[in-house]
Scaffold this active site. Sequence first.
Site, PDB file in Angstrom:
ATOM      1  N   LEU A  17       0.827  -1.204   0.000  1.00  0.00           N
ATOM      2  CA  LEU A  17       0.000   0.000   0.000  1.00  0.00           C
ATOM      3  C   LEU A  17       0.864   1.256   0.000  1.00  0.00           C
ATOM      4  CD1 LEU A  17      -2.893   1.048   0.007  1.00  0.00           C
ATOM      5  CD2 LEU A  17      -2.757   1.219   2.484  1.00  0.00           C
ATOM      6  N   GLY A 443      21.468  18.313  16.869  1.00  0.00           N
ATOM      7  CA  GLY A 443      22.265  17.099  16.701  1.00  0.00           C
ATOM      8  C   GLY A 443      22.513  16.693  15.276  1.00  0.00           C
ATOM      9  N   SER A 444      21.437  16.328  14.562  1.00  0.00           N
ATOM     10  CA  SER A 444      21.685  15.817  13.223  1.00  0.00           C
ATOM     11  C   SER A 444      21.824  16.959  12.226  1.00  0.00           C
ATOM     12  CB  SER A 444      20.550  14.892  12.799  1.00  0.00           C
ATOM     13  OG  SER A 444      19.317  15.547  12.906  1.00  0.00           O
ATOM     14  N   CYS A 527       5.878   3.938   7.389  1.00  0.00           N
ATOM     15  CA  CYS A 527       5.911   2.768   8.261  1.00  0.00           C
ATOM     16  C   CYS A 527       7.215   2.782   9.058  1.00  0.00           C
ATOM     17  CB  CYS A 527       5.856   1.493   7.434  1.00  0.00           C
ATOM     18  SG  CYS A 527       4.401   1.407   6.377  1.00  0.00           S
ATOM     19  N   CYS A 654      10.641  17.326  21.746  1.00  0.00           N
ATOM     20  CA  CYS A 654       9.940  17.919  20.617  1.00  0.00           C
ATOM     21  C   CYS A 654       8.546  18.350  21.055  1.00  0.00           C
ATOM     22  CB  CYS A 654       9.810  16.923  19.491  1.00  0.00           C
ATOM     23  SG  CYS A 654      11.384  16.318  18.942  1.00  0.00           S
ATOM     24  N   HIS A 705      10.680  21.681  10.273  1.00  0.00           N
ATOM     25  CA  HIS A 705       9.850  20.773   9.480  1.00  0.00           C
ATOM     26  C   HIS A 705       9.575  21.296   8.085  1.00  0.00           C
ATOM     27  CE1 HIS A 705       9.048  19.708  13.667  1.00  0.00           C
ATOM     28  NE2 HIS A 705       9.072  18.491  13.200  1.00  0.00           N
TER      29      HIS A 705
HETATM   30  N1  GLN Z   1      19.382  14.504  18.187  1.00  0.00           N
HETATM   31  C1  GLN Z   1      18.303  14.161  17.344  1.00  0.00           C
HETATM   32  C2  GLN Z   1      18.456  14.827  15.992  1.00  0.00           C
HETATM   33  O1  GLN Z   1      18.936  15.893  15.922  1.00  0.00           O
HETATM   34  C3  GLN Z   1      16.982  14.559  17.960  1.00  0.00           C
HETATM   35  C4  GLN Z   1      15.813  14.127  17.125  1.00  0.00           C
HETATM   36  C5  GLN Z   1      14.464  14.306  17.781  1.00  0.00           C
HETATM   37  O2  GLN Z   1      14.293  15.023  18.718  1.00  0.00           O
HETATM   38  N2  GLN Z   1      13.452  13.643  17.296  1.00  0.00           N
HETATM   39  O3  GLN Z   1      18.089  14.288  14.986  1.00  0.00           O
HETATM   40 ZN    ZN Z   2      13.238  17.015  18.391  1.00  0.00          ZN
END
Ligand code: GLN
Ligand code: ZN
Length: 765
Positions: A17, A443-444, A527, A654, A705
């Site tokens: 799907l 972080g990322s 998913c 978050c 986002h």
């Molecule tokens: N340290 C993670 C990142 O920066 C945190 C991600 C999150 O809070 N969902 O991707």
């Molecule tokens: Zn976050």
Amino acid sequence: MQTHILGYPRIGSNRELKKACEQYWSGKTSLQELLETGRNICQENWKTQQEAGIDLIPCNDFSYYDQVLDMTLSVGAIPKRYNEVALKTSNSELDLYFAMARGYQKDELDITAMEMTKWFDTNYHYIVPEFYKNQEFKLFSNKIVNEFVGAKQLGVNAKPVIIGLVSYLLLGKEKEEGFDKLDLASKLLPVYIEILQELQAQGAEWIQFDEPFLALDLNEKAKETYQFIYNEIRKKFPKLKFIVTSYFEGLKDNLSLANTLPIDTLHIDLVRCEDQLDDVLDTLPENKSLSLGIVDGRNIWKNDFEKSLQLIQKATDKLGSDRIFIASSCSLLHAPCDLELETSLDNDIKQWLAFAKQKLTEVSLLKKLSEGTTDKAILNAFEENKKAIASRKSSALIHHNDVKQRVDAIAEVDSQRKNAFSTRKKAQEKVLNLPLFPTTTIGSFPQTKEVRSWRAQFKKGSLNSEEYKYLLKKETQKTIQWQEKIGLDVLVHGEYERNDMVEYFGEQLAGVTFTKKGWVQSYGSRCVKPPIIYGDVYRPHPMTVYWSQYAQSLTNNWVKGMLTGPVTILQWSFVRDDQPRSTTCKQIALAIRDEVTDLEKAGIRIIQIDEPAIREGLPLRKSGWKNYLKWAVEAFKISSCGVDDATQIHTHMCYSEFNDIIQNIADMDADVITIECSRSQMELLNAFADFKYPNEIGPGVYDIHSPRVPSIQEMTELLHKAQKVIPASQLWVNPDCGLKTRHWDETEKALLAMVSAAKEASLRY
Ligand code: GLN
Ligand code: ZN
């Protein structure tokens, strides 16, 4: 005695799907092809259930995106902003539906999607219905009836699964003031009646109304609405048989309400709340049957037949077997499809598991066993089940005494920093020497196509570990240099070695394993494959020290170590059910603690432990909050408190509300907390301000986002807003969350602007 399940996974065992939807959305396939995939999945699911011996097979548990959105379309609760989309998509109901789910950006229209939120305490997200004061409902989509007819054509007299009217309203959100969504009940009722009339005309016998709110805290008005609605429905349909389901919690104080509803069968979740069985058996009116939700729909463990049969026996003794249904605890939507597709799981572990398809067989075997079958094959299956359960209880793969002893030996000092924050702050200032309004990220950094392709090649074996490491190091180095160049204060290594913040740690922790195809729908076509925590968890070797140390070696700025917290690892996994979740969480906490102290030893003086899932772990009923928060906060502290005063602990959360848990957030005692804040225009910060939160805070100043690049000015304004409620000496400057889903060009511009905004703020100060 009858068997049924509350719903079956609809993604297809090979995520058919997902693929079909995404291809359709990108214009690569036709609507016809998508519809055909949908039909095939439904047929396959019905067939699988027939073969497994399920008596009442559900329909309308299929959905192209989300079952709540299906209901919204069925009852025509379409927000006005889609009026123009409806014109453009007039020949395809499904296109309007997808526009509501995903937004609509074409034909010169730019209409936002409907909001999405978590389905109770699961990781499934539903589309939130929008309600207005004078809302009108009308039958819009015939999906429910069509699916019933589709099943009938295949010879299945299916049981339509319909979100109960009261729960449907309670799942939604009032989009204007001055009314209560429950006021809409009598306006919505005629549409439900219309749907039921058509189902009845088509020959439906059983209807399942999902009313999960029956197991939650309800106010008087909701209770009255339940009675009103079900009485009205019964008046109109004296012959239809109604199953009302509750799940994810016990009926508890709503039991007498549930007992008075004029329905035929009440479903209860005995996995989440086994205790309720006695009360239910004692009070269930004679004209009602009981559906025993005994096979866990949300987890992947094999059912313990011996134990289940005792419960079933108890129920049949009291009610007689013709008043009993054997069922899954909730919809199997939350379980992966088919264990047989797992070809590389450890065989010992595999024999302890059951995915959706295997759970069907469990439901059906339980019925036969409780009816006293003499069939050899079935009795053999029972013996095998006993063996598997026994092997799990004593397996050396699961049980590690040193881990258990370490948990038992946890003392109060283990969850306390050496000194209070005020003392630590001074020690940290001395060592870290950071400016006012220090800047950092979460972080990322962007996980580009290349980064992901290196990982894929490494996993396939076409890159060896040295080559892979070399590439990641180069990317890390580039990221460190770039952060230095634009003047960020606290740097990160970028998390290039991680595919996912939980999976990365799960892969390295002992006691955790992974599936190849254990996909579960998270939302729409997305998913996830949750790790399986099957045994005592410990850390056989350092997990992140190499990368943090490497990154730190490249710069004179501080590099922040980056870990996922114990509650988040727990919350986003399938968790073992043979010990309390709090115990498993503490084991993970000790493993993370080891990592934290190793990072400190390696010279990392700022360490972030992400806990984005701490709030979503809250129990569904308020009465459970205190206990959960106690162990969740303790787990975080166990993981974070093994360091010196001068080592700075960060945490990150978050989008969540903090008002009602602010004391607990404060109890976590992280030196710095970064939170998602920009979408609420700093509103979420008020909880911290009102509480006079003593430690440092980094309210996110821009939304990660969206690809949109924020201006210096809007971030300066947000900082100004923050500074009005939080003293400047406590403030950090950072984005809302990690940047892994963004592109480099947006990221560069946004962070450059963010650094300027921080400078401006400190100049003004
Ligand atoms: N340290 C993670 C990142 O920066 C945190 C991600 C999150 O809070 N969902 O991707
Ligand atoms: Zn976050």
